[in-house]
Design a protein around this motif. Structure first.
Motif, mmCIF file in Angstrom:
data_model
loop_
_atom_site.group_PDB
_atom_site.id
_atom_site.type_symbol
_atom_site.label_atom_id
_atom_site.label_comp_id
_atom_site.label_asym_id
_atom_site.label_seq_id
_atom_site.Cartn_x
_atom_site.Cartn_y
_atom_site.Cartn_z
ATOM 1 N N PHE A 171 0.843 -1.197 0.000
ATOM 2 C CA PHE A 171 0.000 0.000 0.000
ATOM 3 C C PHE A 171 0.882 1.251 0.000
ATOM 4 C CE2 PHE A 171 -2.480 -3.313 2.271
ATOM 5 C CZ PHE A 171 -3.454 -3.478 1.304
ATOM 6 N N PRO A 172 0.355 2.351 -0.532
ATOM 7 C CA PRO A 172 1.171 3.574 -0.596
ATOM 8 C C PRO A 172 1.430 4.130 0.810
ATOM 9 C CG PRO A 172 -1.095 4.034 -1.228
ATOM 10 C CD PRO A 172 -1.002 2.547 -1.081
ATOM 11 N N GLN A 232 -1.523 8.990 0.767
ATOM 12 C CA GLN A 232 -2.475 9.121 -0.324
ATOM 13 C C GLN A 232 -3.497 10.203 0.028
ATOM 14 O OE1 GLN A 232 -3.216 9.201 -3.320
ATOM 15 N NE2 GLN A 232 -3.108 7.006 -3.797
ATOM 16 N N THR A 233 -3.944 10.948 -0.972
ATOM 17 C CA THR A 233 -5.037 11.899 -0.774
ATOM 18 C C THR A 233 -6.345 11.210 -1.140
ATOM 19 O OG1 THR A 233 -3.560 13.688 -1.379
ATOM 20 C CG2 THR A 233 -5.917 14.177 -1.385
ATOM 21 N N TRP A 234 -7.306 11.365 -0.245
ATOM 22 C CA TRP A 234 -8.622 10.744 -0.449
ATOM 23 C C TRP A 234 -9.640 11.863 -0.557
ATOM 24 C CZ3 TRP A 234 -13.122 10.628 2.620
ATOM 25 C CH2 TRP A 234 -14.012 9.546 2.437
ATOM 26 N N GLU A 235 -10.318 11.937 -1.637
ATOM 27 C CA GLU A 235 -11.268 13.040 -1.816
ATOM 28 C C GLU A 235 -12.617 12.476 -2.223
ATOM 29 O OE1 GLU A 235 -9.631 16.283 -3.935
ATOM 30 O OE2 GLU A 235 -11.346 17.592 -3.527
ATOM 31 N N LEU A 272 -9.194 14.163 2.690
ATOM 32 C CA LEU A 272 -8.363 13.655 3.796
ATOM 33 C C LEU A 272 -6.984 13.295 3.247
ATOM 34 C CD1 LEU A 272 -10.828 11.106 5.514
ATOM 35 C CD2 LEU A 272 -10.427 13.496 6.165
ATOM 36 N N LYS A 328 -4.102 10.733 3.917
ATOM 37 C CA LYS A 328 -3.977 9.467 4.646
ATOM 38 C C LYS A 328 -2.549 8.953 4.579
ATOM 39 C CE LYS A 328 -8.760 8.155 3.869
ATOM 40 N NZ LYS A 328 -9.728 7.050 3.701
ATOM 41 N N PHE A 337 -0.325 5.250 5.429
ATOM 42 C CA PHE A 337 -0.450 3.812 5.715
ATOM 43 C C PHE A 337 0.903 3.290 6.181
ATOM 44 C CE2 PHE A 337 -3.590 4.993 2.574
ATOM 45 C CZ PHE A 337 -4.746 4.534 3.183
ATOM 46 N N LYS A 338 0.906 2.736 7.373
ATOM 47 C CA LYS A 338 2.162 2.246 7.933
ATOM 48 C C LYS A 338 2.044 0.765 8.284
ATOM 49 C CE LYS A 338 2.581 6.416 10.664
ATOM 50 N NZ LYS A 338 2.835 6.926 12.008
ATOM 51 N N GLY A 388 -3.640 2.884 9.402
ATOM 52 C CA GLY A 388 -3.801 4.085 8.580
ATOM 53 C C GLY A 388 -4.224 5.281 9.406
ATOM 54 N N ASN A 389 -3.555 6.397 9.242
ATOM 55 C CA ASN A 389 -3.992 7.645 9.876
ATOM 56 C C ASN A 389 -4.624 8.556 8.827
ATOM 57 O OD1 ASN A 389 -2.901 6.784 12.332
ATOM 58 N ND2 ASN A 389 -0.898 7.661 11.856
ATOM 59 N N ARG A 390 -5.534 9.415 9.303
ATOM 60 C CA ARG A 390 -6.239 10.319 8.391
ATOM 61 C C ARG A 390 -6.198 11.727 8.961
ATOM 62 N NH1 ARG A 390 -12.007 7.140 8.221
ATOM 63 N NH2 ARG A 390 -11.904 7.599 10.462
ATOM 64 N N THR A 391 -5.943 12.691 8.120
ATOM 65 C CA THR A 391 -5.970 14.088 8.575
ATOM 66 C C THR A 391 -6.915 14.882 7.682
ATOM 67 O OG1 THR A 391 -3.678 13.932 9.324
ATOM 68 C CG2 THR A 391 -4.578 16.151 9.019
ATOM 69 N N TYR A 392 -7.817 15.590 8.343
ATOM 70 C CA TYR A 392 -8.783 16.400 7.604
ATOM 71 C C TYR A 392 -8.079 17.594 6.980
ATOM 72 C CZ TYR A 392 -13.005 19.154 6.705
ATOM 73 O OH TYR A 392 -14.010 19.889 6.126
#
Lengths: 551, 551
Positions: free
Chosen positions: B167-168, B171-174, B184, B186, B188-189, B545-549
């Motif tokens: 996994f990357p 990544q930007t999730w829109e 967001l 994101k 992935f670790k 996975g972490n997500r930041t708004y």
């Protein structure tokens, strides 16, 4: 033919799984499904009430049972389901599985994608069924049991499709040995582990069951679905649709069976302990989950309970933050495994662009935001939905007497459409950081604990310890400081807990999107599995290689 | 710099892992390593005798211990190893691991590949060390503990290198929401599970330990290596080389530690049960293996005992077949986990181009082939090697009295180079298919059971049942009939056992080649893990996975 029809869907899903950008095969907005679908779905649901569920292709061996009661009307649905002896379920599943395992991966993937397309035709019926068994609002019922669940299923199909093709089906191996060489023809097969069992819960009977079901099926294992006896209908409709597609495509419908039972005579343990059951997926309380995990010679995937934390350090806009959090704790009355429970707030307060906001000010604003939401006639009842069962209501009532200072007492909230609905608004307690006896438990339902900590480091330490000792599925955090952000990420990630930072607006910590967010990590006591990482798939089959000497 | 140096090796290994054609990074022929290497390696080995082993970078806390005895000379090696308290090992391992986990996958892969290049310089020393602890012949010692083990390690590095990049990193999730969208960021670790423990065995102290060690290390976990107290030196040299490379590259040498102990005071259980040990790799007997598998909150990889079968149905050239099998059962005196034990032969005999050969004819020819091999002065002693310990000799002696008809009695075989060597040739018993009490046990060592069956179907049924109930790592089969071949493959594969068909000449069922053959499948009681499938790697870390708004 079916392969050609669905190859595009599968290829896109494989790509989405990898890239983890936004992706949805099944739009979450009800309007995407046409004007006719909603009334038709509701009519079909109503027509199912008060009679035996007749869509399954399974032979009845022991009679019929049904005990679902709508949390909205408090009336029995009156639907009965076929009850089948465990040995019969297992025998039929084994027989079907040995045939299903012979299919190519591409064939299985295309047939399973066809089942999702069939389930799509039932989204609105499933939505009403979910609403009147779980207590979810109509919109959540539609989305969670419809498009979101289907996307999670497709995610599992795609991950399986890829993993099962990790190695070539056959290969020539030629070893040079000086003047001669040795030549072997090799084959590599992914042999299914055996019969699967998926144990559902009463709050998310479809969303939480589909990943395990489709993970079993794509990897060539037949599956028996054991729903919670109080939430059968939504998954019964799904299983019936799957059976229909299997049969239409010349497959054995017993490849996916429903194992309905009754609270009086639960068959879960009998199924779990049956020697022919090789794989178990479980969603539910930790006590039964720990039992499932302790079973020998089973490959087990669990999602159990956890205590989810929010760490409040510093914010850009406190109102936006607390409105977001008020929604998170109210959504489906806190009955989501992803709902936050423990809010760690420094005793010195929270930093804002306009200076420090004290602990009490934050607490009051949070309380007010919850009150405003639940009393908003356009928002309150729809956000809260209904409480699935009386035990949860009792737990919330009891929570007011477990210690801590009651800042807000939960109470029933009027639902205009369903005057008899079982509703309860969030209870908010303030507790000290020494009250670990209170906040280390999952208080399933609308209970919010505001924990006063020494400072943010202390908040992080407590949130991490909770995740390590009692499990966590989500963690929300608010900070405008990059150093603090990194510290929180490192601490919570080391407890195998994902962090959502600074969520405001139309996105909530409770939500995990298919094709992008892993749901549960599998690394802490909240569960040992994750929707859908490679491990969720590869443990369901065994790579076996044969070699043939070539003269 | 190290990344650039080794990228080619890693890329080739990743490709080989996928394709499963013949591939070897480290040539198996001793001549590939130059003329100087063999005498230097032997001299270095001799120089190590009768003194403390001084190459490790670990601090001694409890003293020194050593009890190795050469199966060839029956004399103690006189080498002692540092004994370190379990708590110290764990503390140092945790500290080193938290640093090691911070490295990029590419950095870890390149440093680990560099360790293999360093180990290569010690291949001949390790060969002598292996010979004089395990009893393997010099050639097997060289190949199994040298190039073959290194290739297995590289296979694990490559599988980890690929899986950790599934996994990357970000990544930007829109998500489109009508007129607005939610965005967001994101990450992935792959978070390492924690501290690893690798428990070695006395017969293959390097080959069986390296896959788990390198699987732990590539996925970011520090590792503690607990060798069998009678076979420490080969793996001690490996660990010392790894520590040297770690230190040379600015890493903590405690990332890989040796936990030597003594038979008087074994620390294996203390290590296994330490709460900070998250991962355990075990090779050895089933009784301790079952204990390891029963431990709670540990991720466990085992290779235990099994009973391997050969099914004889029909052959093109009976002599070629029996010569091949005679070598398989004699190689290292049957002390390989892959060695065949039970030979299922129909009472009506075996089909050949010249008609049926009766059971007795086959048995006599097989016995003769073994006698000819072990008495061949150029082949016998070198093939048999030495028996690792007296328990195995006793087991083989006892085997002559467990029932069944003794067709050939094992006995010591003269070894010209080492007149005191502990040697024993194969014992061959004829048993009836009803004697399951005899052939359902692993009789570790040179014991061969010829089981007279009704027909080939009966042979298949018995071989499959043995694999399901008692485990199997290999199965050899001889048939010229494609229908029978398919039947054998399906039956054994359904018991998660690989089949090698019609092996003659310079290839034996005992051998599993890195980058192509999975060693153990993980699907039957012979072990729950496999060198090296994706599962062997992905269970050692957790995707978070972490997500930041994004406003």
């Amino acid at each position: 033919m079916l392969i050609a029809k669905h190859q595009n869907i599968i290829d896109n899903a494989v790509k989405a799984n990898h890239e983890r950008t936004f992706y949805a095969q099944y739009p979450e907005h009800p309007k995407a499904y046409g004007e006719e679908a909603p009334p038709q779905g509701e009519a079909t649901f109503k027509d199912m009430l008060n009679k035996p569920f007749s869509l399954l292709k399974q032979k009845v061996t022991e009679g019929w049972a049904g005990e679902e009661v709508s949390p909205y009307t408090r009336e029995p649905l009156g639907i009965t389901y076929p009850v089948i002896a465990v040995d019969e379920l297992v025998k039929a599943g084994k027989r079907a599985g040995s045939r299903w395992a012979q299919l190519s991966v591409a064939d299985r993937a295309s047939i399973l994608t066809e089942t999702l397309e069939k389930i799509k035709d039932h989204f609105f019926t499933i939505a009403h069924a979910t609403m009147h068994t779980t207590g979810q609002s109509f919109m959540m019922s539609f989305q969670a049991s419809g498009p979101h669940a289907n996307d999670r299923a497709l995610e599992a199909i795609a991950m399986g499709y890829q993993q099962l093709q990790h190695f070539p089906e056959q290969q020539t191996w030629e070893k040079p040995m000086g003047k001669i060489s040795i030549k072997l023809e090799k084959t590599f097969k992914a042999i299914p582990r055996g019969l699967g069992l998926v144990i559902g819960c009463s709050t998310f009977p479809v969303w939480n069951s589909l990943p395990g079901m489709y993970a079993d099926l794509i990897t060539g294992n037949a599956v028996i679905v054991k729903p919670h006896p109080k939430a059968v209908l939504p998954i019964a409709i799904v299983v019936a649709a799957i059976q229909q597609v299997l049969e239409e495509n010349g497959q054995d419908p017993y490849t996916c069976q429903l194992a309905a039972d009754s609270s009086e005579h639960l068959v879960t343990k009998e199924l779990c302990e049956h020697p022919e059951i090789a794989l178990i997926d479980y969603t539910g309380g930790s006590s039964f989950g720990n039992y499932v995990e302790s079973l020998k010679n089973k490959t087990v995937f669990t999602e159990k309970a956890g205590v989810n934390s929010v760490i409040l350090d510093s914010v850009k806009d406190i109102d936006a933050v607390l409105n977001n959090l008020a929604f998170s704790v109210s959504l489906y009355s806190g009955q989501m495994c992803t709902a936050p429970q423990n809010f760690f707030i420094p005793e010195s307060g929270v930093n804002t662009p306009n200076g420090k906001l004290s602990f009490n000010e934050v607490a009051t604003k949070f309380k007010d935001a919850i009150v405003a939401l639940v009393n908003n006639p356009k928002m309150g009842a729809g956000t809260l939905g209904a409480v699935q069962n009386d035990d949860t209501v009792q737990r919330v009532k009891d929570a007011q007497h477990i210690g801590g200072k009651v800042l807000l007492s939960g109470a029933p909230v009027a639902n205009e459409e369903f005057t008899g609905a079982r509703t309860f608004s969030p209870t908010v307690l303030e507790v000290s950081s020494a009250d670990t006896g209170i906040f280390e438990k999952e208080l399933f339902g609308p209970v919010v604990l505001l924990v006063k900590t020494k400072d943010t480091d202390h908040s992080i330490q407590l949130a991490r310890q909770m995740a390590i000792s009692h499990g966590a599925i989500t963690c929300g955090a608010y900070t405008t400081d990059d150093t603090v952000k990194e510290k929180i990420a490192d601490a919570m990630n080391s407890a195998f807990t994902p962090v959502s930072f600074n969520f405001t607006g139309f996105i909530w910590v409770n939500q995990h999107a298919a094709f992008s967010d892993f749901h549960v990590t599998g690394g802490n006591p909240a569960g040992n599995a994750s929707f859908t990482n490679p491990e969720f798939i590869v443990k369901r089959f065994v790579w076996v290689g044969n070699r043939t000497y070539v003269d």
